[in-house]
Design a protein around this motif. Structure first.
Motif, PDB file in Angstrom:
ATOM      1  N   TYR A 175     -26.319 -27.197  86.315  1.00 57.52           N
ATOM      2  CA  TYR A 175     -25.999 -25.794  86.617  1.00 57.52           C
ATOM      3  C   TYR A 175     -24.578 -25.640  87.174  1.00 57.52           C
ATOM      4  N   LEU A 176     -24.077 -26.670  87.865  1.00 59.00           N
ATOM      5  CA  LEU A 176     -22.700 -26.604  88.370  1.00 59.00           C
ATOM      6  C   LEU A 176     -21.695 -26.692  87.219  1.00 59.00           C
ATOM      7  N   VAL A 177     -22.044 -27.441  86.187  1.00 54.54           N
ATOM      8  CA  VAL A 177     -21.189 -27.518  84.993  1.00 54.54           C
ATOM      9  C   VAL A 177     -21.100 -26.151  84.336  1.00 54.54           C
ATOM     10  N   PHE A 178     -22.235 -25.444  84.278  1.00 54.27           N
ATOM     11  CA  PHE A 178     -22.265 -24.094  83.714  1.00 54.27           C
ATOM     12  C   PHE A 178     -21.297 -23.175  84.459  1.00 54.27           C
ATOM     13  N   LEU A 179     -21.326 -23.245  85.787  1.00 50.37           N
ATOM     14  CA  LEU A 179     -20.444 -22.395  86.603  1.00 50.37           C
ATOM     15  C   LEU A 179     -18.977 -22.778  86.430  1.00 50.37           C
ATOM     16  N   LEU A 180     -18.693 -24.085  86.333  1.00 49.17           N
ATOM     17  CA  LEU A 180     -17.313 -24.540  86.126  1.00 49.17           C
ATOM     18  C   LEU A 180     -16.775 -24.102  84.766  1.00 49.17           C
ATOM     19  N   ILE A 181     -17.629 -24.130  83.746  1.00 47.32           N
ATOM     20  CA  ILE A 181     -17.209 -23.664  82.414  1.00 47.32           C
ATOM     21  C   ILE A 181     -16.827 -22.193  82.472  1.00 47.32           C
ATOM     22  N   ASN A 182     -17.684 -21.371  83.076  1.00 42.70           N
ATOM     23  CA  ASN A 182     -17.402 -19.935  83.182  1.00 42.70           C
ATOM     24  C   ASN A 182     -16.138 -19.665  83.986  1.00 42.70           C
ATOM     25  N   SER A 183     -15.951 -20.407  85.076  1.00 45.52           N
ATOM     26  CA  SER A 183     -14.759 -20.225  85.911  1.00 45.52           C
ATOM     27  C   SER A 183     -13.489 -20.603  85.151  1.00 45.52           C
ATOM     28  N   GLY A 184     -13.529 -21.750  84.490  1.00 44.65           N
ATOM     29  CA  GLY A 184     -12.351 -22.220  83.755  1.00 44.65           C
ATOM     30  C   GLY A 184     -11.980 -21.302  82.615  1.00 44.65           C
ATOM     31  N   ILE A 185     -12.971 -20.890  81.824  1.00 42.67           N
ATOM     32  CA  ILE A 185     -12.718 -19.986  80.695  1.00 42.67           C
ATOM     33  C   ILE A 185     -12.184 -18.653  81.185  1.00 42.67           C
ATOM     34  N   SER A 186     -12.723 -18.165  82.305  1.00 41.11           N
ATOM     35  CA  SER A 186     -12.287 -16.880  82.863  1.00 41.11           C
ATOM     36  C   SER A 186     -10.818 -16.920  83.275  1.00 41.11           C
ATOM     37  N   ILE A 187     -10.400 -18.002  83.945  1.00 43.72           N
ATOM     38  CA  ILE A 187      -8.997 -18.133  84.364  1.00 43.72           C
ATOM     39  C   ILE A 187      -8.080 -18.241  83.144  1.00 43.72           C
ATOM     40  N   ILE A 188      -8.446 -19.072  82.186  1.00 46.91           N
ATOM     41  CA  ILE A 188      -7.622 -19.255  80.984  1.00 46.91           C
ATOM     42  C   ILE A 188      -7.496 -17.948  80.207  1.00 46.91           C
ATOM     43  N   THR A 189      -8.604 -17.215  80.063  1.00 47.27           N
ATOM     44  CA  THR A 189      -8.584 -15.936  79.338  1.00 47.27           C
ATOM     45  C   THR A 189      -7.668 -14.927  80.011  1.00 47.27           C
ATOM     46  N   SER A 190      -7.746 -14.854  81.338  1.00 44.71           N
ATOM     47  CA  SER A 190      -6.891 -13.919  82.085  1.00 44.71           C
ATOM     48  C   SER A 190      -5.414 -14.268  81.940  1.00 44.71           C
ATOM     49  N   LEU A 191      -5.089 -15.557  82.010  1.00 45.96           N
ATOM     50  CA  LEU A 191      -3.696 -15.985  81.883  1.00 45.96           C
ATOM     51  C   LEU A 191      -3.164 -15.747  80.471  1.00 45.96           C
ATOM     52  N   VAL A 192      -3.986 -16.044  79.452  1.00 42.13           N
ATOM     53  CA  VAL A 192      -3.573 -15.804  78.063  1.00 42.13           C
ATOM     54  C   VAL A 192      -3.337 -14.316  77.833  1.00 42.13           C
ATOM     55  N   SER A 193      -4.249 -13.471  78.334  1.00 39.25           N
ATOM     56  CA  SER A 193      -4.091 -12.019  78.194  1.00 39.25           C
ATOM     57  C   SER A 193      -2.833 -11.534  78.901  1.00 39.25           C
ATOM     58  N   LEU A 194      -2.581 -12.087  80.099  1.00 36.09           N
ATOM     59  CA  LEU A 194      -1.394 -11.700  80.872  1.00 36.09           C
ATOM     60  C   LEU A 194      -0.111 -12.032  80.107  1.00 36.09           C
ATOM     61  N   ILE A 195      -0.018 -13.266  79.582  1.00 37.68           N
ATOM     62  CA  ILE A 195       1.166 -13.687  78.825  1.00 37.68           C
ATOM     63  C   ILE A 195       1.324 -12.841  77.568  1.00 37.68           C
TER      64      ILE A 195
END
Length: 427
Positions: A175-195
């Motif tokens: 379950y911690l892996v699930f949360l880390l995946i969501n956190s990582g994807i969320s940060i990457i998506t926000s940064l890609v959208s920002l750029i």
């Protein structure tokens, strides 16, 4: 110059484009959640539910209502690239300061309060969801009505997230892996959208402008209060259940709540899409178009949600057993009740852009604050009564129905009043 006919065509195109694109945004997370629940079990899913509720609540504070109030501003001032650069930079500054304060407060809270020690690892693994809000300036996409670009980035992130979950979640303690995946994807998506936003629209980061920051904080305040009040009935039940019941029941409710949120987020994105056009209609005093879209959107949305709920009610048992091998008791009944009040929550979500475009921010915040206070009292009573989950779900349903009725009547009366005034002025 504002062209009502062109804006009408663009609104319809964006509305259906967003609705169609979000079809997969429902399917992918639903598969992900169902699969994860079947692998890790209800007990461990409780950690996902609780951490998501806490981080979700804090994310609303960081976001400060800007995803709604900022869309309205960008839609009206979309031709001024210098202003957009300053505005985007100011919002990042605001959210960075708020996020830093909240992370420090979170560390202090969990070091002082021992009651939630078991949930600490899940909270820390979910922090990426909170941090990603700092770089989220997607209101530029929405305000400039570049919704297809926004939808594509969001869609790709959902697909990548789903692939990673199906690949990496293999045992009950993942379950911690699930949360880390969501956190990582969320940060990457926000940064890609920002750029992407700063590159495509030729924006640049500027030094913070204090006056503009104060203006943004003032502009988004009532939306912020509304969102914060709404958090009490969105995340309050999860917190209450963590005090009243064991992890298993909390896990079952958490699955129902997460699936409900998936549907609400789709309608939230549709609400964001129609917001710029509604703001332009209001700025040109075109109350006829506002009334037209109010009537048609709620007619079709109500039909869509009613048909969707009937289909969901009839198929959910088979889907749980055959699709994910999940026991029906008690999740089936919880999901059916949650699906019912989710329909009213979706309709209330669609009402928000009408309220904001009509500059009824104060009324919206007052309605939400009153209901938040009443719901908090309700949760307190249920806590002392040691109420079971069925009573909690029933009270949630009643509150969502009442909120929808209040918001609907507020918009309907305002539009009819303005249409009468317009006819009098013309005559």
């Amino acid at each position: 110059m504002f062209d009502s006919k062109n804006e009408h065509s663009l609104l319809v195109l964006n509305f259906w484009n967003q609705l169609i694109n979000n079809g997969l945004n429902i399917i992918a997370p639903a598969i992900t959640l169902g699969y994860t629940f079947s692998i890790i079990g209800a007990n461990n899913f409780a950690f996902i539910s609780f951490s998501t509720a806490i981080i979700g609540f804090l994310s609303y504070i960081v976001e400060y209502g800007l995803i709604t109030s900022a869309v309205r501003t960008v839609a009206v001032k979309n031709e001024n690239s210098g202003f957009l650069s300053n505005y985007a930079s100011a919002t990042i500054t605001i959210k960075m300061v708020i996020c830093s304060i909240l992370i420090v407060a979170l560390f202090v809270f969990f070091n002082v309060v021992d009651r939630f020690n078991d949930f600490k690892p899940a909270i820390w693994c979910s922090l990426g969801l909170l941090i990603s809000q700092v770089f989220n300036v997607n209101f530029v996409f929405l305000g400039l009505q570049e919704n297809r670009l926004f939808a594509k980035i969001n869609l790709i992130s959902k697909l990548v997230s789903t692939f990673l979950v199906l690949w990496l979640i293999n045992k009950s303690d993942d379950y911690l892996v699930f949360l880390l995946i969501n956190s990582g994807i969320s940060i990457i998506t926000s940064l890609v959208s920002l750029i992407f936003i700063f590159t495509k629209f030729k924006l640049r980061l500027t030094s913070p402008n204090v006056n503009l920051i104060l203006e943004i904080l003032k502009e988004g305040f009532h939306v912020f209060i509304s969102n914060l009040s709404g958090c009490i009935w969105i995340y309050g039940p999860t917190f209450l259940l963590s005090l009243l019941v064991g992890n298993t029941i909390l896990g079952y409710y958490g699955l129902a709540d997460r699936l409900s949120n998936i549907v609400v987020v789709v309608f939230m994105s549709v609400a964001q899409v129609i917001m710029p056009s509604l703001a332009l209609f209001n700025s040109s005093n075109d109350t006829v178009q506002l009334q037209k879209y109010f009537d048609s959107i709620f007619k079709y949305a109500s039909i869509l949600l009613a048909l969707g709920y009937v289909l969901f009610y009839c198929s959910i048992d088979s889907l749980l057993v055959l699709g994910f091998n999940i026991s029906l008791d008690p999740i089936s009944q919880i999901l059916k009740i949650a699906g019912f009040y989710t329909a009213f929550l979706c309709l209330s979500t669609l009402l928000q852009p009408f309220l904001l475009s009509l500059h009824l921010d104060k009324k919206l915040s007052k309605i939400y604050m009153i209901f938040a206070l009443l719901f908090f009292v309700n949760l307190t009573i249920l806590y002392f009564l040691k109420a079971d989950i069925s009573i909690l779900l029933f009270s949630i349903s009643i509150f969502h129905i009442l909120i929808f009725l209040f918001l609907f009547l507020t918009v309907d009366r305002t539009l009819k009043s303005r249409n009468i005034t317009s006819k009098i002025d013309v005559s």
